[in-house]
Design an enzyme around this catalytic site. Sequence first.
Site, PDB file in Angstrom:
ATOM      1  N   LYS A 182       0.834  -1.188   0.000  1.00  0.00           N
ATOM      2  CA  LYS A 182       0.000   0.000   0.000  1.00  0.00           C
ATOM      3  C   LYS A 182       0.876   1.250   0.000  1.00  0.00           C
ATOM      4  CE  LYS A 182      -3.563   2.166   2.943  1.00  0.00           C
ATOM      5  NZ  LYS A 182      -4.454   1.965   4.111  1.00  0.00           N
ATOM      6  N   SER A 197      -9.105   2.777   2.921  1.00  0.00           N
ATOM      7  CA  SER A 197      -8.083   3.346   2.074  1.00  0.00           C
ATOM      8  C   SER A 197      -7.173   2.309   1.414  1.00  0.00           C
ATOM      9  CB  SER A 197      -7.214   4.313   2.900  1.00  0.00           C
ATOM     10  OG  SER A 197      -6.559   3.637   3.959  1.00  0.00           O
ATOM     11  N   SER A 201     -10.232   0.709   7.139  1.00  0.00           N
ATOM     12  CA  SER A 201      -9.485   0.735   5.883  1.00  0.00           C
ATOM     13  C   SER A 201      -8.848  -0.589   5.486  1.00  0.00           C
ATOM     14  CB  SER A 201      -8.405   1.817   5.930  1.00  0.00           C
ATOM     15  OG  SER A 201      -8.988   3.098   5.892  1.00  0.00           O
TER      16      SER A 201
END
Length: 456
Positions: A78, A153, A177
């Site tokens: 990520k 996210s 997230s």
Amino acid sequence: MVIYRSASDLAQSIRRRELSAVEVLEAHLAQIEARNPALNAVITLDAESARRRAREADAALDRGEVWGPLHGLPLTLKDGHSVAGMRTTAGWKPLAEHVPERDGSVAARLKGAGAIIMGKTNVPTLLGDYQCYNPIFGRTNNPWNPERTPGGSSGGAAAALAAGMTPLEVGSDVGGSIRIPSHFCGLFGLKPTEHRVSLAGHIPEPPGTPRTARAMAVIGPMARTIEDLDLAFRILAGPDPGDLDVPPVPLREVAQPALKGLQIAWSPSLPGGRVSAAIRQAVERTANLLAGEGAQVEQALPHLDYDRARTAFWTLTDTIFKAMQPPAEGQRTFTAADWLMALHERDQAAAAVERFLADHDLLLCPVAASTAIAHCKPGTPVPVDDEPLPYMDAFALSQLFSLTGHPTLTIPVGLDPDGLPIGLQLVARRWDEEHLLAVGAAVAAVTGSFQRPPGY
């Protein structure tokens, strides 16, 4: 098919010389080339460095050297985790060309275990939304339906995993997230206990600025199997001089238990929350399946003031994010007294959940109000069975266990009538991830494994 084998299996096959690290890397690079243009999940790729490292991994095995449990395994990260020499932006324009000089804790531990970080996956700006869009790289699409978001996210991470572009990812979570993208994309995801994994080197705080995420923020693995979550969690967890909030909690070995006799609570929603009929039915169906296997199942929830808990969550969240930037005109600012009162309310909620889980192995409940939503402007009401629900309310079910810091495992349990994945969250006692993963594996043996999106 190499790209859909588990990370644990691939790493073992590389160590046994059944597959070379180069072969595994090239299979994933080919999948990225084929699938990423439609998804925009992988937004930075360093194929040549990854190829060089894969050749080194194979040469090391020729010499009898094993770097660790992930020796030669390629993966993405990520784009909030700092990786030395690799662009790390958190989707924020001022960091568009930011290249860290040092690895954050996550990258360092994965590399120390032998992994090869081949690229980064997309995020919303400063990891601040439940969808996955930013002005640098644009929008990421869900492989189950490109008109839907993979969530946020950790949306790029989830899309890449579901599409077979990476065998393992590491998300981060303040209010869902890890869990929401796992739910939206049909994956397994672990939100560990708060402070179980180091946050050192993790953005959204711009490099060189004071750390603001002092409450609720966690880092945890995302994968297509629980075995992979367990493997990654054991690599990531533990004290780190870069994050003094992480205590030396020892890791334990916990065998997968029989479902018979386990005490499992469930609820189709949380007080004040609305969910779709498909998700409500999935929760009840899962509870019935577990009861059929001999688990002691009851519909029950912790006794606490859910409205006050939600207020505390938003006070802490807003304070964290507003500390990163000047408040807009007319926007409320929070005082130290507000922060301390929110922490007090958090203590009360956490204690109530802990008391409840003293008598239950798990609490089973939904992750969100709906399956993967259509791409929309943040703040747009979300349709739940054709009735609009305020945007933030659609994701509120994940926020309680961020507030209380309890470890939460997301597992896929089927599809809705539109063919979109449904995930549920399993909640266990604080600092008890090993038990959660073991019981979660027993539950997943009944509810089912990861399914590939149509066409993949």
